[in-house]
Scaffold this active site. Structure first.
Site, PDB file in Angstrom:
ATOM      1  N   CYS A  44       0.836  -1.206   0.000  1.00  0.00           N
ATOM      2  CA  CYS A  44       0.000   0.000   0.000  1.00  0.00           C
ATOM      3  C   CYS A  44       0.868   1.253   0.000  1.00  0.00           C
ATOM      4  O   CYS A  44       1.324   1.691   1.060  1.00  0.00           O
ATOM      5  CB  CYS A  44      -0.914  -0.016   1.223  1.00  0.00           C
ATOM      6  SG  CYS A  44      -1.892   1.471   1.387  1.00  0.00           S
ATOM      7  N   CYS A  59      -0.376   4.131   2.095  1.00  0.00           N
ATOM      8  CA  CYS A  59      -0.191   3.994   3.546  1.00  0.00           C
ATOM      9  C   CYS A  59       1.270   4.260   3.932  1.00  0.00           C
ATOM     10  O   CYS A  59       1.545   4.864   4.957  1.00  0.00           O
ATOM     11  CB  CYS A  59      -0.530   2.584   4.018  1.00  0.00           C
ATOM     12  SG  CYS A  59      -2.025   1.898   3.343  1.00  0.00           S
ATOM     13  N   ASP A  60       2.195   3.752   3.134  1.00  0.00           N
ATOM     14  CA  ASP A  60       3.595   3.700   3.572  1.00  0.00           C
ATOM     15  C   ASP A  60       4.552   4.551   2.748  1.00  0.00           C
ATOM     16  O   ASP A  60       5.734   4.623   3.067  1.00  0.00           O
ATOM     17  CB  ASP A  60       4.081   2.229   3.537  1.00  0.00           C
ATOM     18  CG  ASP A  60       3.230   1.349   4.436  1.00  0.00           C
ATOM     19  OD1 ASP A  60       2.840   1.829   5.514  1.00  0.00           O
ATOM     20  OD2 ASP A  60       2.944   0.200   4.065  1.00  0.00           O
TER      21      ASP A  60
END
Ligand code: NAP
Length: 337
Positions: free
Chosen positions: A134, A137-138
């Site tokens: 992701c 997300c990261d």
């Protein structure tokens, strides 16, 4: 044991859309939020192709609005996912990850699909330590890094474009020499100088440790593509220094809890939905009273808008099914009008 007339498994767009329709029909639905509450849209940034949002809308905002809408009509939400089911003729018993059991007359399966892993050496150890499925997300953890994105579809393009905002360089690693991605996404990637593509290449090993994070990767390539399927001696191998590895190679449907049931699935695990006697599509599965909506039953379109569409269809199909049951077969009162 809780008794319900309608349980919706999954709280992504499909589950939420089903919840809005079912709650408006006074079916008092219970939504089990699952392991990834809000589903895949919570892992994305802007959604530009959902009808009605000409300026785009954040994925998380879209599902939060959907949840508020479903709640407003009376849907109830509960944490937890289904671990196993017993699908009786009329009543379905759901065993949850929380240890609780719920009996329901009808079930809508809207459990979506989860990101696939490549199978590279060390990926399990380094997942969450520089390996990610992701980018949204990261990605921000990789400011100034060189990173790899594995895959050649729209997911990989989306990850690469997002990562280009943070990383020094982004290299897309694709196992063939032709992208699967849509032309518009591929063009955006081609237009960005910071993104390059390594064709006919696969990720073999990820280097690093949980303390250091990802420090490098070993890539293998072959002029005819799919190098890991070729004999080892004809494959070129190279170690590259990278600080992050992102997977964008598609998804697997979350249907493990249906193992051992009569709900038919295809060879990849996607739930098969039935056509009616006139040949038209429905959301019915091969088990009466069990319906499926969204990505869990859709290996083809997999769009937020199609998930919302099939979610509403599943609620309408479930409502029609519940109408055929007599009072002894229904397990609870509908919501007060
Ligand atoms: P996808 O279209 O199935 O593409 C998966 C990619 O990963 C393919 O290029 C595939 O290679 C590669 N791949 C699969 N397994 C691999 C492995 N073990 N090792 C290396 N590479 C592997 O999946 P997706 O990109 O997730 O897209 C799914 C659907 O969602 C599509 O309909 C897409 O249009 C849609 N989507 C849309 C957007 C958007 O519009 N913004 C964003 C994301 C997704 P091959 O090409 O060789 O098979």
């Amino acid at each position: 044991m809780q008794d319900r007339n309608l349980v919706i498994a999954g709280s992504g767009v499909a589950g939420l859309s089903a919840a809005v329709y079912a709650a408006r029909a006074d079916l008092d639905p219970l939504v089990l939020e699952g392991d990834e509450p809000g589903g895949q849209l919570t892992l994305t940034t802007d959604v530009e192709n959902y009808l009605g949002f000409p300026e785009g809308v954040g994925g998380t905002e879209l599902v939060q609005r959907g949840k508020a809408q479903a709640r407003q009509f009376g849907a109830t939400f509960q944490r937890g996912s289904i671990e196993s089911v017993e699908l009786g003729q009329t009543h379905k018993t759901l065993s949850l990850s929380t240890g609780e059991q719920i009996r329901t007359a009808a079930l809508i399966v809207a459990t979506g699909a989860s990101a696939r892993w490549v199978g590279a050496e060390n990926e399990a150890e380094l997942m969450g330590y520089g390996v990610s499925t992701c980018a949204t997300c990261d990605g921000a953890f990789h400011r100034g890094d060189d990173v790899l994105v594995v895959g050649g579809g729209d997911s990989a393009m989306e990850e690469a474009l997002f990562l280009a905002k943070f990383a020094d360089s982004v290299t897309v690693v694709h196992r063939r020499e032709e992208l699967r991605a849509s032309e518009i996404m591929a063009a955006r990637v081609r237009d960005l100088e910071d993104i390059s593509i390594r064709w006919n290449t696969e990720l073999q090993t990820i280097h690093g440790s949980q303390d250091e994070g990802v420090t490098g990767a070993t890539l293998v390539s072959h002029p005819d593509g799919h190098p890991t399927e070729k004999a080892a001696e004809s494959v070129a191998s190279e170690r590259v220094d990278v600080g992050g590895v992102f997977y964008g190679i598609g998804h697997t449907p979350n249907t493990g809890f249906l193992d051992g049931t009569a709900v038919a699935r295809d060879e990849d695990g996607y739930v098969r939905t039935e056509t009616d006697e006139t040949g038209r599509v429905t959301t019915e599965t091969t088990v009466e009273g069990v319906f499926a909506a969204g990505d869990v039953a859709d290996p083809t379109y997999r769009q937020a808008i199609t998930a919302a569409g099939t979610g509403s269809m599943a609620a309408l199909d479930a409502e029609a099914y519940l109408d055929t049951l007599d009072q002894t077969e229904r397990l609870a009162e509908d919501a007060p009008a």
